[in-house]
Write a protein that holds these residues in place. Structure first.
Motif, PDB file in Angstrom:
ATOM      1  N   TRP A 127       0.789  -1.167  -0.069  1.00  0.00           N
ATOM      2  CA  TRP A 127      -0.085   0.014   0.047  1.00  0.00           C
ATOM      3  C   TRP A 127       0.932   1.222   0.062  1.00  0.00           C
ATOM      4  O   TRP A 127       0.566   2.311  -0.579  1.00  0.00           O
ATOM      5  N   GLN A 128       1.735   1.072   0.682  1.00  0.00           N
ATOM      6  CA  GLN A 128       2.916   2.261   0.701  1.00  0.00           C
ATOM      7  C   GLN A 128       3.513   2.615  -0.924  1.00  0.00           C
ATOM      8  O   GLN A 128       3.510   3.692  -1.261  1.00  0.00           O
ATOM      9  N   LYS A 129       4.025   1.372  -1.362  1.00  0.00           N
ATOM     10  CA  LYS A 129       4.440   1.440  -2.772  1.00  0.00           C
ATOM     11  C   LYS A 129       3.627   2.024  -3.922  1.00  0.00           C
ATOM     12  O   LYS A 129       3.988   2.724  -4.790  1.00  0.00           O
ATOM     13  N   ASP A 130       2.447   1.360  -3.618  1.00  0.00           N
ATOM     14  CA  ASP A 130       1.492   1.883  -4.594  1.00  0.00           C
ATOM     15  C   ASP A 130       0.560   3.188  -4.299  1.00  0.00           C
ATOM     16  O   ASP A 130      -0.546   3.604  -4.727  1.00  0.00           O
ATOM     17  N   GLU A 131       1.204   3.819  -3.003  1.00  0.00           N
ATOM     18  CA  GLU A 131       0.447   5.290  -2.813  1.00  0.00           C
ATOM     19  C   GLU A 131      -0.909   5.104  -2.340  1.00  0.00           C
ATOM     20  O   GLU A 131      -1.654   6.040  -2.311  1.00  0.00           O
ATOM     21  N   GLN A 135      -3.752   8.140  -1.247  1.00  0.00           N
ATOM     22  CA  GLN A 135      -5.105   8.353  -1.662  1.00  0.00           C
ATOM     23  C   GLN A 135      -6.033   8.263  -0.712  1.00  0.00           C
ATOM     24  O   GLN A 135      -7.042   9.278  -0.679  1.00  0.00           O
ATOM     25  N   LEU A 136      -5.871   7.875   0.415  1.00  0.00           N
ATOM     26  CA  LEU A 136      -6.748   7.807   1.495  1.00  0.00           C
ATOM     27  C   LEU A 136      -6.695   9.054   2.344  1.00  0.00           C
ATOM     28  O   LEU A 136      -7.590   9.383   2.643  1.00  0.00           O
ATOM     29  N   ASN A 137      -5.487   9.663   2.584  1.00  0.00           N
ATOM     30  CA  ASN A 137      -5.221  10.730   2.945  1.00  0.00           C
ATOM     31  C   ASN A 137      -5.777  12.010   2.257  1.00  0.00           C
ATOM     32  O   ASN A 137      -6.304  12.838   2.850  1.00  0.00           O
ATOM     33  N   SER A 138      -5.625  11.745   0.890  1.00  0.00           N
ATOM     34  CA  SER A 138      -6.352  12.906   0.175  1.00  0.00           C
ATOM     35  C   SER A 138      -7.937  12.737   0.284  1.00  0.00           C
ATOM     36  O   SER A 138      -8.627  13.762   0.197  1.00  0.00           O
ATOM     37  N   LEU A 139      -8.440  11.578   0.294  1.00  0.00           N
ATOM     38  CA  LEU A 139      -9.704  11.263   0.444  1.00  0.00           C
ATOM     39  C   LEU A 139     -10.239  11.856   1.731  1.00  0.00           C
ATOM     40  O   LEU A 139     -11.190  12.774   1.713  1.00  0.00           O
ATOM     41  N   LEU A 140      -9.777  11.621   2.809  1.00  0.00           N
ATOM     42  CA  LEU A 140     -10.289  12.114   4.105  1.00  0.00           C
ATOM     43  C   LEU A 140     -10.004  13.700   4.096  1.00  0.00           C
ATOM     44  O   LEU A 140     -10.739  14.354   4.778  1.00  0.00           O
ATOM     45  N   ARG A 141      -8.919  14.104   3.549  1.00  0.00           N
ATOM     46  CA  ARG A 141      -8.704  15.714   3.738  1.00  0.00           C
ATOM     47  C   ARG A 141      -9.755  16.440   2.753  1.00  0.00           C
ATOM     48  O   ARG A 141     -10.085  17.355   3.366  1.00  0.00           O
ATOM     49  N   ARG A 142     -10.312  15.871   1.647  1.00  0.00           N
ATOM     50  CA  ARG A 142     -11.120  16.600   1.041  1.00  0.00           C
ATOM     51  C   ARG A 142     -12.679  16.663   1.691  1.00  0.00           C
ATOM     52  O   ARG A 142     -13.214  17.441   1.744  1.00  0.00           O
ATOM     53  N   LEU A 143     -12.999  15.514   2.032  1.00  0.00           N
ATOM     54  CA  LEU A 143     -13.974  15.262   3.195  1.00  0.00           C
ATOM     55  C   LEU A 143     -14.074  16.185   4.305  1.00  0.00           C
ATOM     56  O   LEU A 143     -15.235  16.860   4.652  1.00  0.00           O
ATOM     57  N   VAL A 144     -13.131  16.314   4.970  1.00  0.00           N
ATOM     58  CA  VAL A 144     -12.987  17.481   5.958  1.00  0.00           C
ATOM     59  C   VAL A 144     -13.084  18.734   5.580  1.00  0.00           C
ATOM     60  O   VAL A 144     -13.870  19.599   6.295  1.00  0.00           O
ATOM     61  N   ARG A 145     -12.316  19.205   4.606  1.00  0.00           N
ATOM     62  CA  ARG A 145     -12.316  20.629   4.044  1.00  0.00           C
ATOM     63  C   ARG A 145     -13.963  20.802   3.557  1.00  0.00           C
ATOM     64  O   ARG A 145     -14.380  21.887   3.817  1.00  0.00           O
ATOM     65  N   GLU A 146     -14.341  19.967   2.965  1.00  0.00           N
ATOM     66  CA  GLU A 146     -15.872  20.209   2.568  1.00  0.00           C
ATOM     67  C   GLU A 146     -16.887  20.351   3.500  1.00  0.00           C
ATOM     68  O   GLU A 146     -17.736  20.976   3.653  1.00  0.00           O
ATOM     69  N   ALA A 147     -16.629  19.637   4.667  1.00  0.00           N
ATOM     70  CA  ALA A 147     -17.426  19.456   5.846  1.00  0.00           C
ATOM     71  C   ALA A 147     -17.248  20.893   6.647  1.00  0.00           C
ATOM     72  O   ALA A 147     -18.169  21.433   7.207  1.00  0.00           O
ATOM     73  N   LEU A 197      -4.201  20.181   7.782  1.00  0.00           N
ATOM     74  CA  LEU A 197      -4.288  18.886   7.188  1.00  0.00           C
ATOM     75  C   LEU A 197      -3.231  18.582   6.142  1.00  0.00           C
ATOM     76  O   LEU A 197      -2.734  19.524   5.385  1.00  0.00           O
ATOM     77  N   LEU A 198      -2.449  17.404   6.070  1.00  0.00           N
ATOM     78  CA  LEU A 198      -1.271  17.106   5.550  1.00  0.00           C
ATOM     79  C   LEU A 198      -1.515  17.149   4.149  1.00  0.00           C
ATOM     80  O   LEU A 198      -2.438  16.621   3.595  1.00  0.00           O
ATOM     81  N   LEU A 199      -0.478  17.829   3.460  1.00  0.00           N
ATOM     82  CA  LEU A 199      -0.335  17.873   1.974  1.00  0.00           C
ATOM     83  C   LEU A 199       0.875  17.041   1.540  1.00  0.00           C
ATOM     84  O   LEU A 199       1.066  16.314   0.593  1.00  0.00           O
ATOM     85  N   ALA A 200       2.053  17.268   2.154  1.00  0.00           N
ATOM     86  CA  ALA A 200       3.331  16.689   1.733  1.00  0.00           C
ATOM     87  C   ALA A 200       4.016  16.467   3.025  1.00  0.00           C
ATOM     88  O   ALA A 200       4.158  17.355   4.099  1.00  0.00           O
ATOM     89  N   VAL A 201       4.928  15.469   3.297  1.00  0.00           N
ATOM     90  CA  VAL A 201       5.806  15.350   4.104  1.00  0.00           C
ATOM     91  C   VAL A 201       6.992  14.554   3.740  1.00  0.00           C
ATOM     92  O   VAL A 201       7.199  13.793   2.755  1.00  0.00           O
ATOM     93  N   LEU A 202       8.256  14.939   4.340  1.00  0.00           N
ATOM     94  CA  LEU A 202       9.673  14.461   3.961  1.00  0.00           C
ATOM     95  C   LEU A 202      10.432  14.288   5.418  1.00  0.00           C
ATOM     96  O   LEU A 202      10.490  15.238   6.007  1.00  0.00           O
TER      97      LEU A 202
END
Length: 265
Positions: A127-131, A135-147, A197-202
């Motif tokens: 799941w980490q390799k296939d990102e 995808q899950l983080n993006s999905l949850l972030r969009r839902l929170v922002r819309e809420a 909400l997280l967008l990118a991390v290094l």
């Protein structure tokens, strides 16, 4: 284990065999198929188990399930596991990963009522390799922002970095010394939207400058979030970050800390 109406299950009970056997008592079949938050499968044997605090609720699983199911379907479509039915429940695999994440236990210490730790780690790595986690983080972030009444995709972000000490079992090759803060360990560089909400991390050695990390973050953010045209950062980010942001169409504004503000601990 004793099921409804006093039925006792011993050894391995195969659900497909129960379904195909016309003599299977209905109550025994229902007990074998019942899988709510308290009843799980150990292999093919239905057993009663108390849920862990880290287990997904039904509502949370409903949000994640389509993404994980689509990943498995794509895998089977590529013929990587063709001819073999799925052996492990995706929800239970995610529960196991969350157990490790929430408790910090080593993979080998995963409780035995989950799938073998090698299997769980295999899913985690895939799941980490296939990102999938992205995808899950993006999905949850969009839902929170819309809420919160915001657009699903942000137009501004905040950059920051933090040096932290690492545990003794972290390889020395992945560590460094932050000379300014006198911390030996690693540094996490993060980009968040204005809701935090997280967008990118290094994650780097602590010796890597905020500038170098910020340039990498801006590139990732510009690629994944093309609507972003504004970024705020503290004084650890200098000219190179500002110039790199300008090339990407992102106005980077360096904002000094308020002298009256105390750092949180």
């Amino acid at each position: 284990m004793t099921g409804g109406a006093g039925y006792t299950f011993r050894g391995s009970v195969s659900v497909p065999s129960l379904l195909s056997d016309p003599n299977t008592p209905p109550v025994k079949l229902v007990c074998a198929l019942w899988r709510d938050g308290r009843h799980r499968y150990y292999g093919n044997t239905p057993c009663q188990q108390r849920p862990y605090p880290s287990d997904l609720s039904d509502a949370r699983w409903e949000l994640l399930e389509p993404t994980l199911t689509a990943w498995r379907a794509e895998l089977r479509g590529k013929g990587l596991d063709i001819g073999r039915p799925p052996e492990h429940d995706l929800r239970r695999i995610m529960d196991a990963i969350l157990c490790v994440d929430r408790t910090g236990i080593p993979w080998r210490y995963l409780p035995h009522d989950f799938a073998p730790w090698e299997t769980v780690y295999g899913y985690f790595a895939a799941w980490q390799k296939d990102e999938v986690f992205d995808q899950l983080n993006s999905l949850l972030r969009r839902l929170v922002r819309e809420a919160e009444g915001r657009d699903a995709e942000p137009s501004a972000c905040v950059l920051d970095a933090q040096s932290i000490k690492t545990s003794a079992n972290v390889p020395s090759a992945g560590q460094g010394i932050d000379a300014g803060k006198k911390i030996a360990g690693r540094k996490r560089h993060i980009g968040v939207d204005t809701l935090g909400l997280l967008l990118a991390v290094l994650v780097t050695a602590a010796s890597v400058s905020d500038n170098a990390g910020g340039i990498h973050l801006l590139s990732d953010i510009a690629e994944g979030h093309p609507r972003i045209t504004k970024a705020w950062a503290d004084t650890g980010y200098r000219t190179k970050v500002i110039e790199h942001g300008a090339r990407l169409g992102i106005d980077v504004e360096v904002t000094p800390r308020d002298p009256a503000q105390k750092a949180s601990r």
